[in-house]
Design a protein around this motif. Structure first.
Motif, PDB file in Angstrom:
ATOM      1  N   MET A   1       0.835  -1.190   0.000  1.00  0.00           N
ATOM      2  CA  MET A   1       0.000   0.000   0.000  1.00  0.00           C
ATOM      3  C   MET A   1       0.881   1.255   0.000  1.00  0.00           C
ATOM      4  O   MET A   1       1.981   1.252   0.520  1.00  0.00           O
ATOM      5  N   HIS A   3       0.814   5.369   1.056  1.00  0.00           N
ATOM      6  CA  HIS A   3       0.106   6.405   1.809  1.00  0.00           C
ATOM      7  C   HIS A   3       0.080   7.657   0.938  1.00  0.00           C
ATOM      8  O   HIS A   3       1.103   8.284   0.694  1.00  0.00           O
ATOM      9  N   LYS A   5      -1.277  11.517   0.161  1.00  0.00           N
ATOM     10  CA  LYS A   5      -1.790  12.742   0.777  1.00  0.00           C
ATOM     11  C   LYS A   5      -1.817  13.816  -0.301  1.00  0.00           C
ATOM     12  O   LYS A   5      -0.775  14.155  -0.861  1.00  0.00           O
ATOM     13  N   ALA A  14      -7.129  14.484   0.280  1.00  0.00           N
ATOM     14  CA  ALA A  14      -7.126  13.030   0.491  1.00  0.00           C
ATOM     15  C   ALA A  14      -5.961  12.675   1.405  1.00  0.00           C
ATOM     16  O   ALA A  14      -4.889  13.265   1.309  1.00  0.00           O
ATOM     17  N   ASP A  15      -6.199  11.715   2.287  1.00  0.00           N
ATOM     18  CA  ASP A  15      -5.160  11.210   3.186  1.00  0.00           C
ATOM     19  C   ASP A  15      -5.521   9.758   3.451  1.00  0.00           C
ATOM     20  O   ASP A  15      -6.271   9.457   4.375  1.00  0.00           O
ATOM     21  N   ARG A  16      -5.025   8.850   2.584  1.00  0.00           N
ATOM     22  CA  ARG A  16      -5.451   7.454   2.680  1.00  0.00           C
ATOM     23  C   ARG A  16      -4.435   6.496   2.088  1.00  0.00           C
ATOM     24  O   ARG A  16      -3.515   6.895   1.396  1.00  0.00           O
ATOM     25  N   GLN A  17      -4.641   5.230   2.384  1.00  0.00           N
ATOM     26  CA  GLN A  17      -3.815   4.163   1.846  1.00  0.00           C
ATOM     27  C   GLN A  17      -4.399   3.738   0.494  1.00  0.00           C
ATOM     28  O   GLN A  17      -5.601   3.493   0.391  1.00  0.00           O
ATOM     29  N   VAL A  18      -3.557   3.683  -0.536  1.00  0.00           N
ATOM     30  CA  VAL A  18      -4.014   3.325  -1.878  1.00  0.00           C
ATOM     31  C   VAL A  18      -3.103   2.250  -2.463  1.00  0.00           C
ATOM     32  O   VAL A  18      -1.987   2.034  -1.989  1.00  0.00           O
ATOM     33  N   TYR A  50      -6.555   7.492  -8.397  1.00  0.00           N
ATOM     34  CA  TYR A  50      -5.945   6.543  -7.473  1.00  0.00           C
ATOM     35  C   TYR A  50      -6.934   5.416  -7.210  1.00  0.00           C
ATOM     36  O   TYR A  50      -8.138   5.560  -7.391  1.00  0.00           O
ATOM     37  N   ILE A  52      -8.074   1.952  -4.782  1.00  0.00           N
ATOM     38  CA  ILE A  52      -8.058   1.120  -3.584  1.00  0.00           C
ATOM     39  C   ILE A  52      -8.735  -0.165  -4.013  1.00  0.00           C
ATOM     40  O   ILE A  52      -9.949  -0.186  -4.266  1.00  0.00           O
ATOM     41  N   GLU A  72       5.324   6.670   0.777  1.00  0.00           N
ATOM     42  CA  GLU A  72       4.505   7.882   0.860  1.00  0.00           C
ATOM     43  C   GLU A  72       4.531   8.632  -0.455  1.00  0.00           C
ATOM     44  O   GLU A  72       5.576   8.771  -1.083  1.00  0.00           O
ATOM     45  N   SER A  82     -12.209  16.660  -5.320  1.00  0.00           N
ATOM     46  CA  SER A  82     -12.470  15.227  -5.484  1.00  0.00           C
ATOM     47  C   SER A  82     -13.929  15.000  -5.834  1.00  0.00           C
ATOM     48  O   SER A  82     -14.805  15.746  -5.402  1.00  0.00           O
TER      49      SER A  82
END
Length: 133
Positions: A1, A3, A5, A14-18, A50, A52, A72, A82
């Protein structure tokens, strides 16, 4: 994954795991995955994608900078919006352009009013100077 941002001067978009990122750099589109080499790119205005899993996410960005370091990815853009799908994103971007245009028009009018007041002030000063001499 990875991270991810995505930031503008006003907020974090956005601040997430992709799992995967597709962006439009100055030399064309590129794809980043977790094991990609560290990377920096200037971004062109356009759609930033992006993923997920199999789910696709969209962010319209103004020109910006992308930096991938380890796991990152940081994206800094002047403006970003978004949307759930491309149709919604298109509507949000159109709405934002209207807001920006209205703000710019109001700023131009305010500047013109200030200029007119300044000219009037100088005219009044000149009249007062003539009265005293």
């Amino acid at each position: 994954m990875i991270h991810l941002k995505i930031m503008t001067p006003e907020q974090i978009i956005a601040d997430r795991q992709v799992d995967k990122i597709i962006a439009d750099g100055q030399n064309g589109f590129f794809c980043l995955k977790p094991r990609h080499v560290d990377f920096t790119s200037a971004l062109r205005a356009g759609i930033f994608y992006y993923y997920i899993g199999e789910e696709e996410f969209f962010t319209a960005i103004d020109s910006g900078i992308l930096v991938k370091c380890g796991k990152e990815v940081l994206v800094s853009a002047l403006n970003a919006i978004s949307g759930k799908d491309l149709k919604e994103l298109e509507e949000l971007v159109k709405q934002k352009f209207v807001e920006v245009e209205e703000t710019e028009q109001a700023s131009v009018m305010a500047l013109r009013n200030l200029e007119a007041e300044l000219v009037q002030h100088f005219v009044d000063l000149e009249k007062n100077r003539e009265r005293h001499y």
